[in-house]
Every structure is written in C-alpha cells, then in structure tokens.
Design a protein around this motif. Structure first.
Motif, PDB file in Angstrom:
ATOM      1  N   ALA A 174       0.837  -1.249  -0.103  1.00 14.91           N
ATOM      2  CA  ALA A 174       0.083   0.051  -0.026  1.00 14.91           C
ATOM      3  C   ALA A 174       0.725   1.200   0.126  1.00 14.91           C
ATOM      4  N   ALA A 175       1.874   1.184   0.767  1.00 19.26           N
ATOM      5  CA  ALA A 175       2.828   2.155   0.782  1.00 19.26           C
ATOM      6  C   ALA A 175       3.398   2.709  -0.420  1.00 19.26           C
ATOM      7  N   ALA A 176       4.058   1.624  -1.307  1.00 23.65           N
ATOM      8  CA  ALA A 176       4.662   1.749  -2.373  1.00 23.65           C
ATOM      9  C   ALA A 176       3.718   2.191  -3.484  1.00 23.65           C
ATOM     10  N   GLU A 177       2.450   1.539  -3.418  1.00 22.12           N
ATOM     11  CA  GLU A 177       1.400   1.978  -4.449  1.00 22.12           C
ATOM     12  C   GLU A 177       0.935   3.473  -4.231  1.00 22.12           C
ATOM     13  N   ASN A 178       1.025   4.053  -3.147  1.00 21.63           N
ATOM     14  CA  ASN A 178       0.506   5.484  -2.967  1.00 21.63           C
ATOM     15  C   ASN A 178       1.837   6.488  -2.709  1.00 21.63           C
ATOM     16  N   GLY A 179       2.852   6.124  -3.270  1.00 20.61           N
ATOM     17  CA  GLY A 179       4.034   7.056  -3.547  1.00 20.61           C
ATOM     18  C   GLY A 179       4.737   7.389  -2.353  1.00 20.61           C
ATOM     19  N   LEU A 180       4.823   6.754  -1.203  1.00 24.35           N
ATOM     20  CA  LEU A 180       5.756   6.979  -0.107  1.00 24.35           C
ATOM     21  C   LEU A 180       7.151   6.365  -0.664  1.00 24.35           C
ATOM     22  N   SER A 181       8.122   7.302  -0.217  1.00 26.04           N
ATOM     23  CA  SER A 181       9.577   7.041  -0.592  1.00 26.04           C
ATOM     24  C   SER A 181       9.887   5.664   0.144  1.00 26.04           C
ATOM     25  N   LEU A 182      10.927   5.046  -0.548  1.00 26.38           N
ATOM     26  CA  LEU A 182      11.450   3.616   0.007  1.00 26.38           C
ATOM     27  C   LEU A 182      11.790   3.621   1.634  1.00 26.38           C
ATOM     28  N   VAL A 183      12.360   4.942   1.930  1.00 28.56           N
ATOM     29  CA  VAL A 183      12.586   5.146   3.399  1.00 28.56           C
ATOM     30  C   VAL A 183      11.238   5.234   4.210  1.00 28.56           C
ATOM     31  N   ASP A 184      10.243   6.082   3.678  1.00 27.01           N
ATOM     32  CA  ASP A 184       8.962   6.207   4.339  1.00 27.01           C
ATOM     33  C   ASP A 184       8.251   4.937   4.375  1.00 27.01           C
ATOM     34  N   GLN A 185       8.515   4.041   3.407  1.00 27.96           N
ATOM     35  CA  GLN A 185       7.653   2.818   3.375  1.00 27.96           C
ATOM     36  C   GLN A 185       8.392   1.921   4.393  1.00 27.96           C
TER      37      GLN A 185
END
Ligand SMILES: Nc1ncnc2c1ncn2[C@@H]1O[C@H](COP(=O)(O)OP(=O)(O)OP(=O)(O)O)[C@@H](O)[C@H]1O
Ligand SMILES: [Mg+2]
Length: 131
Positions: free
Chosen positions: A22-33
């Motif tokens: 969900a985090a990847a699909e919604n544009g969170l950076s790798l660090v924020d994921q």
C-alpha cells in the motif's frame, strides 16, 4: 481494504507485506515505506502478544492538499492499557520486551493515536503521508 486478522506470526508477516504494498503504490519513498512497515510490525506484534490477537485495517487517505497517505488501524479486545503515558515511555515494558515498540512506532509515523482502557481493548491508528 478488508480487515487482516492478527492471530499468528504468519499474520504479522502478511500485515507487513500488505502495508509495504500500500505504501509503495501510494507514492511513499523507500525510506518512508520502511518506517511505516517497521511501525506496523511493532503494532501488529503488540496486538498479537499483549492484546491476545486482533485485526489490522489498511486505508488509503487523501489530505486536503491532495497528498496521499496510508492509514493503519490495529484493534484488539485484550486487557487494555492502564497507563498510556507509561506504555509510551521509551524502555518501559510490562513483560520481557525492550519496551521500544510503541514509542518507536510513534516516532516513525506522522500521526499516532492510541485509545485503550483496562478491560476494553486497545486501538492504535497511525498515518504516514507521502511528501
Ligand atoms: N495492544 C496492547 N494491549 C495491551 N497492552 C499493550 C498493547 N500494546 C502495548 N501494550 C503495553 O505497553 C507496553 C509497551 O509496549 P511496547 O511495544 O513499547 O513494549 P513491549 O511490547 O513490551 O516490548 P518490545 O515491543 O520492545 O518488544 C507493553 O509492555 C504492554 O504492557
Ligand atoms: Mg511491543
């Protein structure tokens, strides 16, 4: 998205995977994921270990300015937490853990809300925004 059960270690792994997706699909950076997945992992583990099992829910949200975010709910109907401030203190544990799960999770997300009452279970809601 539907509720994901948290009744076993395998369930915790599934929650981590779904949060990552969900985090990847919604544009969170790798660090924020990774920050969100780490927080989710600690909260899911608390649901399992301290709450006696429960559920997680993953939602995609939009801020007024149009930014996407991922919102996570962790709920259980376990014993609850008598002293929430104490539970959120770095290094405090009622068991044999490090007592860093809740306090660490709070630092890793943008929004953090914990509701709990002895005998009435625990719910934790967190949000991480894309930037
Ligand atoms: N869902 C929950 N239900 C009941 N008590 C909880 C719940 N989550 C946390 N707690 C209480 O808050 C305390 C602090 O939680 P925290 O995650 O910081 O530490 P821990 O789980 O004991 O150790 P660690 O996560 O570092 O392995 C726990 O020891 C427990 O007493
Ligand atoms: Mg913990």
């Amino acid at each position: 998205m539907d509720e994901l059960p948290i009744q076993s270690g395998d369930d915790v792994v599934r929650v981590r995977q779904q949060v990552r997706a969900a985090a990847a699909e919604n544009g969170l950076s790798l660090v924020d994921q990774t920050k969100l997945v780490t927080a989710a992992s600690e909260l899911a583990r608390n649901t399992l270990v301290h709450g006696g099992g429960g559920a997680a829910r993953i939602e995609v949200v939009k801020s007024p300015s149009g930014r996407a975010g991922v919102k996570l709910y962790f709920t259980d109907e376990g014993p609850g937490i008598a002293d929430i401030d104490l539970a959120l203190t770095d290094g405090w544990t009622s068991g044999t853990g490090l007592g860093l799960g809740l306090s660490g999770a709070r630092r890793l997300v943008d929004e953090f809300e914990l509701n709990s009452k002895p005998g009435a279970g625990t719910s934790v809601v967190v949000v991480k925004w894309s930037r």
